[in-house]
Design a protein around this motif. Structure first.
Motif, PDB file in Angstrom:
ATOM      1  N   VAL A  39     -43.617  30.132 -32.627  1.00  0.00           N
ATOM      2  CA  VAL A  39     -42.466  30.848 -32.540  1.00  0.00           C
ATOM      3  C   VAL A  39     -42.081  31.884 -33.433  1.00  0.00           C
ATOM      4  N   THR A  40     -42.375  31.729 -34.777  1.00  0.00           N
ATOM      5  CA  THR A  40     -42.247  32.424 -35.908  1.00  0.00           C
ATOM      6  C   THR A  40     -42.891  33.768 -35.513  1.00  0.00           C
ATOM      7  N   MET A  41     -44.395  33.521 -35.231  1.00  0.00           N
ATOM      8  CA  MET A  41     -45.057  34.675 -35.201  1.00  0.00           C
ATOM      9  C   MET A  41     -44.845  35.685 -33.886  1.00  0.00           C
ATOM     10  N   THR A  42     -44.416  35.027 -32.692  1.00  0.00           N
ATOM     11  CA  THR A  42     -43.923  35.851 -31.800  1.00  0.00           C
ATOM     12  C   THR A  42     -42.747  36.454 -31.938  1.00  0.00           C
ATOM     13  N   ASP A  43     -41.642  35.762 -32.657  1.00  0.00           N
ATOM     14  CA  ASP A  43     -40.410  36.370 -32.862  1.00  0.00           C
ATOM     15  C   ASP A  43     -40.756  37.619 -33.951  1.00  0.00           C
ATOM     16  N   LEU A  44     -41.430  37.562 -34.790  1.00  0.00           N
ATOM     17  CA  LEU A  44     -41.769  38.512 -35.837  1.00  0.00           C
ATOM     18  C   LEU A  44     -42.045  39.743 -35.217  1.00  0.00           C
ATOM     19  N   GLN A  45     -43.334  39.492 -34.367  1.00  0.00           N
ATOM     20  CA  GLN A  45     -44.030  40.750 -33.604  1.00  0.00           C
ATOM     21  C   GLN A  45     -43.354  41.437 -32.463  1.00  0.00           C
ATOM     22  N   TYR A  46     -42.669  40.294 -31.720  1.00  0.00           N
ATOM     23  CA  TYR A  46     -42.095  40.855 -30.175  1.00  0.00           C
ATOM     24  C   TYR A  46     -40.606  40.659 -30.229  1.00  0.00           C
ATOM     25  N   MET A  47     -40.000  40.130 -31.349  1.00  0.00           N
ATOM     26  CA  MET A  47     -38.366  39.673 -31.053  1.00  0.00           C
ATOM     27  C   MET A  47     -38.275  38.880 -29.835  1.00  0.00           C
ATOM     28  N   LEU A  48     -39.047  37.808 -29.480  1.00  0.00           N
ATOM     29  CA  LEU A  48     -39.160  37.023 -28.489  1.00  0.00           C
ATOM     30  C   LEU A  48     -39.828  35.579 -28.594  1.00  0.00           C
ATOM     31  N   ILE A  49     -38.967  34.572 -28.055  1.00  0.00           N
ATOM     32  CA  ILE A  49     -39.525  33.351 -28.050  1.00  0.00           C
ATOM     33  C   ILE A  49     -39.858  32.894 -26.924  1.00  0.00           C
ATOM     34  N   PRO A  50     -41.281  32.938 -26.456  1.00  0.00           N
ATOM     35  CA  PRO A  50     -41.738  32.717 -24.958  1.00  0.00           C
ATOM     36  C   PRO A  50     -41.212  31.370 -24.484  1.00  0.00           C
ATOM     37  N   ASP A  51     -40.847  31.285 -23.158  1.00  0.00           N
ATOM     38  CA  ASP A  51     -40.345  30.135 -22.549  1.00  0.00           C
ATOM     39  C   ASP A  51     -41.728  29.209 -22.190  1.00  0.00           C
ATOM     40  N   LYS A  52     -42.964  30.112 -21.963  1.00  0.00           N
ATOM     41  CA  LYS A  52     -44.228  29.225 -21.657  1.00  0.00           C
ATOM     42  C   LYS A  52     -44.319  28.268 -22.862  1.00  0.00           C
ATOM     43  N   VAL A  53     -44.026  28.817 -24.264  1.00  0.00           N
ATOM     44  CA  VAL A  53     -44.660  28.048 -25.354  1.00  0.00           C
ATOM     45  C   VAL A  53     -43.624  26.876 -25.371  1.00  0.00           C
ATOM     46  N   LEU A  54     -42.403  26.951 -25.314  1.00  0.00           N
ATOM     47  CA  LEU A  54     -41.373  25.885 -25.295  1.00  0.00           C
ATOM     48  C   LEU A  54     -41.606  24.996 -24.145  1.00  0.00           C
ATOM     49  N   LEU A  55     -41.914  25.211 -23.024  1.00  0.00           N
ATOM     50  CA  LEU A  55     -42.393  24.372 -21.612  1.00  0.00           C
ATOM     51  C   LEU A  55     -43.641  23.834 -22.059  1.00  0.00           C
ATOM     52  N   PHE A  56     -44.590  24.431 -22.784  1.00  0.00           N
ATOM     53  CA  PHE A  56     -45.647  23.416 -23.127  1.00  0.00           C
ATOM     54  C   PHE A  56     -45.401  22.400 -24.315  1.00  0.00           C
ATOM     55  N   PHE A  57     -44.690  22.584 -25.114  1.00  0.00           N
ATOM     56  CA  PHE A  57     -44.492  21.599 -26.170  1.00  0.00           C
ATOM     57  C   PHE A  57     -43.241  20.638 -25.654  1.00  0.00           C
ATOM     58  N   LEU A  58     -42.692  20.860 -24.697  1.00  0.00           N
ATOM     59  CA  LEU A  58     -41.430  19.993 -24.423  1.00  0.00           C
ATOM     60  C   LEU A  58     -42.158  18.756 -23.959  1.00  0.00           C
ATOM     61  N   PRO A  59     -42.900  18.491 -22.791  1.00  0.00           N
ATOM     62  CA  PRO A  59     -43.338  17.292 -22.536  1.00  0.00           C
ATOM     63  C   PRO A  59     -44.147  16.741 -23.422  1.00  0.00           C
ATOM     64  N   LEU A  60     -44.690  17.333 -24.484  1.00  0.00           N
ATOM     65  CA  LEU A  60     -45.677  16.785 -25.597  1.00  0.00           C
ATOM     66  C   LEU A  60     -44.648  16.070 -26.469  1.00  0.00           C
ATOM     67  N   PHE A  61     -43.325  16.502 -26.807  1.00  0.00           N
ATOM     68  CA  PHE A  61     -42.601  16.078 -27.809  1.00  0.00           C
ATOM     69  C   PHE A  61     -41.605  14.681 -26.808  1.00  0.00           C
ATOM     70  N   ILE A  62     -41.764  15.092 -25.976  1.00  0.00           N
ATOM     71  CA  ILE A  62     -40.849  13.756 -24.954  1.00  0.00           C
ATOM     72  C   ILE A  62     -41.790  12.682 -25.072  1.00  0.00           C
ATOM     73  N   ALA A  63     -43.028  12.735 -24.798  1.00  0.00           N
ATOM     74  CA  ALA A  63     -44.252  11.786 -25.104  1.00  0.00           C
ATOM     75  C   ALA A  63     -44.139  11.202 -26.527  1.00  0.00           C
ATOM     76  N   GLY A  64     -44.350  12.205 -27.397  1.00  0.00           N
ATOM     77  CA  GLY A  64     -44.198  11.754 -28.775  1.00  0.00           C
ATOM     78  C   GLY A  64     -43.002  10.966 -29.221  1.00  0.00           C
ATOM     79  N   ARG A  65     -41.945  11.235 -28.593  1.00  0.00           N
ATOM     80  CA  ARG A  65     -40.654  10.567 -29.001  1.00  0.00           C
ATOM     81  C   ARG A  65     -40.765   8.858 -28.402  1.00  0.00           C
ATOM     82  N   MET A  66     -41.593   8.835 -27.330  1.00  0.00           N
ATOM     83  CA  MET A  66     -41.622   7.706 -26.601  1.00  0.00           C
ATOM     84  C   MET A  66     -42.574   6.763 -27.379  1.00  0.00           C
ATOM     85  N   PHE A  67     -43.754   7.257 -28.099  1.00  0.00           N
ATOM     86  CA  PHE A  67     -44.386   6.681 -28.837  1.00  0.00           C
ATOM     87  C   PHE A  67     -44.137   6.473 -30.293  1.00  0.00           C
ATOM     88  N   SER A  68     -43.267   7.522 -30.694  1.00  0.00           N
ATOM     89  CA  SER A  68     -42.781   7.513 -31.989  1.00  0.00           C
ATOM     90  C   SER A  68     -41.359   7.587 -32.158  1.00  0.00           C
TER      91      SER A  68
END
Length: 180
Positions: A39-68
């Motif tokens: 998100v740092t790189m995309t915001d620096l280049q395009y002034m944008l934080i892509p929803d696709k990136v956040l939606l990709f990581f969201l289930p990974l963090f939900i699972a991560g918080r279930m296991f840790s």
């Protein structure tokens, strides 16, 4: 810019490895730091934080918080709500002075950090962003009311909070109680 990003990512991964050792939390840390760099790189280049990136990581963090998990099973979800609505409030008060991508990003950050650390991340992000803004304005690179990418400040504050937030919080409590 890419070699600098690769170097920072290597430094952050090394810091995470030293901080967490070989544990379940290390995997969460590597994913979290990867998100912050993307998100740092995309915001620096395009002034944008892509929803696709956040939606990709969201289930990974939900699972991560279930296991840790954090302190309690709901701490990550409470952090997500806190991070999201804190920035919604800022966006409302500032009348659009902060982007919707930053709001959604702080929701994902809160899921990873929990309430206490997302508040520390917010404070550090604002301080880093303010210092950057003042320096850029003083050098004539940033005009009054001109938007600038805030995700790099959010990423720096969040990484610091994730890796060293407990120590920073303890230091603050000592200062506040008069026992530095």
């Amino acid at each position: 810019m890419y070699p600098a990003a690769e170097c920072w990512t290597a430094c952050l991964f090394t810091a995470a490895g030293i901080h967490f050792g070989f544990s379940k939390e290390l995997l969460v840390a590597l994913l979290f730091l990867s998100l912050l760099m993307i998100v740092t790189m995309t915001d620096l280049q395009y002034m944008l934080i892509p929803d696709k990136v956040l939606l990709f990581f969201l289930p990974l963090f939900i699972a991560g918080r279930m296991f840790s998990p954090l302190d309690t099973w709901y701490a990550g979800f409470a952090g997500a709500v806190c991070g999201f609505f804190l920035l919604v409030f800022i966006m409302f008060v500032s009348k659009g002075g902060i982007g919707a991508g930053d709001v959604k990003l702080f929701g994902v950050i809160g899921l990873t950090l929990g309430v206490k650390l997302v508040l520390i991340a917010f404070f550090l992000s604002v301080m880093i962003g303010a210092v950057y803004g003042m320096c850029a304005a003083a050098r004539g690179r940033l005009g009054k009311k001109q938007p600038f990418p805030f995700a790099p400040a959010i990423s720096a504050g969040s990484a610091l909070s994730y890796l060293y937030g407990e120590e920073l919080f303890s230091f603050y409590i000592k200062l506040a109680s008069g026992g530095a």
